[in-house]
Write a protein that holds these residues in place. Structure first.
Motif, mmCIF file in Angstrom:
data_model
loop_
_atom_site.group_PDB
_atom_site.id
_atom_site.type_symbol
_atom_site.label_atom_id
_atom_site.label_comp_id
_atom_site.label_asym_id
_atom_site.label_seq_id
_atom_site.Cartn_x
_atom_site.Cartn_y
_atom_site.Cartn_z
ATOM 1 N N PRO A 120 0.812 -1.225 0.000
ATOM 2 C CA PRO A 120 0.000 0.000 0.000
ATOM 3 C C PRO A 120 0.842 1.270 0.000
ATOM 4 O O PRO A 120 0.378 2.306 0.501
ATOM 5 C CB PRO A 120 -0.829 -0.154 1.288
ATOM 6 C CG PRO A 120 0.017 -0.998 2.185
ATOM 7 C CD PRO A 120 0.844 -1.890 1.309
ATOM 8 N N PRO A 146 -3.550 3.011 0.182
ATOM 9 C CA PRO A 146 -4.060 1.713 -0.259
ATOM 10 C C PRO A 146 -4.938 1.734 -1.514
ATOM 11 O O PRO A 146 -5.248 0.686 -2.056
ATOM 12 C CB PRO A 146 -4.887 1.236 0.947
ATOM 13 C CG PRO A 146 -5.238 2.470 1.704
ATOM 14 C CD PRO A 146 -4.158 3.478 1.442
ATOM 15 N N TYR A 189 -1.346 -5.734 2.671
ATOM 16 C CA TYR A 189 -2.401 -4.853 3.184
ATOM 17 C C TYR A 189 -2.844 -5.351 4.558
ATOM 18 O O TYR A 189 -3.185 -6.527 4.730
ATOM 19 C CB TYR A 189 -3.605 -4.842 2.232
ATOM 20 C CG TYR A 189 -3.481 -3.883 1.053
ATOM 21 C CD1 TYR A 189 -2.341 -3.873 0.248
ATOM 22 C CD2 TYR A 189 -4.510 -2.995 0.746
ATOM 23 C CE1 TYR A 189 -2.244 -2.996 -0.829
ATOM 24 C CE2 TYR A 189 -4.411 -2.116 -0.327
ATOM 25 C CZ TYR A 189 -3.280 -2.119 -1.110
ATOM 26 O OH TYR A 189 -3.179 -1.253 -2.175
ATOM 27 N N GLU A 213 -6.359 -1.239 5.717
ATOM 28 C CA GLU A 213 -6.073 -1.000 4.299
ATOM 29 C C GLU A 213 -6.955 -1.871 3.405
ATOM 30 O O GLU A 213 -7.399 -1.436 2.337
ATOM 31 C CB GLU A 213 -4.589 -1.245 4.035
ATOM 32 C CG GLU A 213 -3.731 -0.173 4.702
ATOM 33 C CD GLU A 213 -2.302 -0.599 5.006
ATOM 34 O OE1 GLU A 213 -1.489 0.295 5.281
ATOM 35 O OE2 GLU A 213 -2.011 -1.816 5.000
#
Ligand code: A2P
Length: 274
Positions: free
Chosen positions: A111, A115, A139, A143
């Motif tokens: 990210p 993100p 992530y 996110e």
């Protein structure tokens, strides 16, 4: 899961083999091409690379040298997010380096920069036919939620650091709720967890190796794993995980090695944050 139990069906209908070869930190070299070739000879049907690894040409070489038909191998690469570069343009470059027409899975590598910014370009990469499936990597819980809130095509995979010592239950649960398959990188803790006493004891009792125990822990949860090795005998060893079973007691003991406290957080530094 499919009938042989060795693949997972993604939310978009594509089929992801649970065991893949990872080639992180392997240079663009004959060593990398050989690892891919050996893996395919030994029955792997899933290879995981990334633009940032710089070894897509060698991965392509190994694929070609193996003679395994293209449609029998699942190939993943990852978009390297630098400031504002375009995922679709980069996918086209990856395809050229790999010498293939289409990726099976294309992931945003991290990210970095936030993100969401890369996601529309990932969706476009899929529309343009550069990738059959698209997903994310590295992530965390927040996110994943953020990218999902703005996605027209949701990610089908989140590839993260995951092993008994990084048993990220909150992240796993969130991914499962949203039909995202969590895929495990560093399943051996980049080799560090092979010397763990608990893992070694379970392996000894079962007559297996520590690597096989750690990989089987993921497999029994239907979590795809991509152990990295450039040694033929280890690539072979890491594929021998389909013919034994960890007991509920073994699984519980391995679960107890978790150092994340069940959170979704990565254990190691977030390298992509600089
Ligand atoms: P090598 O490539 O020299 O074989 P992870 O997949 O968690 O990132 O772990 C990869 C690391 O573990 C690499 O350093 C790799 O070394 C090593 N490794 C992979 N498979 C095995 C195995 N079966 N036994 C011992 N070490 C292994």
């Amino acid at each position: 899961m499919t009938s042989d139990g060795h693949t997972r069906i993604l939310a978009d209908g594509n089929e992801l083999p649970l065991l893949g070869l990872g080639v992180w930190q392997v240079s663009n070299s004959q060593e990398c091409a050989d690892a891919v070739l050996w893996a395919l000879e030994l029955g792997y049907r899933h290879i995981d690379t990334a633009q940032a690894y710089g070894n897509e040409e060698s991965v392509g070489q190994g694929l070609r040298e193996s003679g395994v038909p293209r449609d029998e191998v699942f190939v993943t690469t990852k978009f390297r997010p630098t400031s504002g570069n375009d995922p679709a343009d980069e996918a086209a470059r990856s395809l050229e380096r790999l010498g293939i027409d289409r990726l099976d899975l294309y992931l945003v590598h991290s990210p970095a920069g936030g993100p969401t910014w890369a996601w529309p370009g990932m969706e476009r990469s899929r529309e343009l036919g550069y990738a059959r499936s698209v997903g994310i990597s590295n992530y965390d819980v927040g996110e994943v939620e953020t990218v999902l809130s703005g996605a027209s095509v949701p990610p089908v995979v989140n590839q993260v650091q995951f092993n008994p010592f990084a048993y990220r239950k909150a992240l796993l649960n969130l991914c499962e709720q949203h039909g995202i398959v969590l895929e495990a990188y560093s399943p051996l803790g980049t080799g560090r967890h092979l010397a763990d006493e608990t893992v070694g004891r379970i392996a000894g009792r079962l007559g297996r190796t520590p690597a096989q125990v750690l990989l089987r822990w993921c497999f029994q949860r239907e979590i795809p794993v991509i152990p990295k090795s450039t040694h033929r005998e280890r690539i072979a060893e890491n594929a021998e995980i389909f013919d034994f079973t960890l007991t509920d007691g073994d699984l519980a003991e391995l679960d107890g090695l978790d150092r994340t406290g069940g959170t979704g957080q990565a254990v190691e530094n977030k390298w992509w944050r600089g």
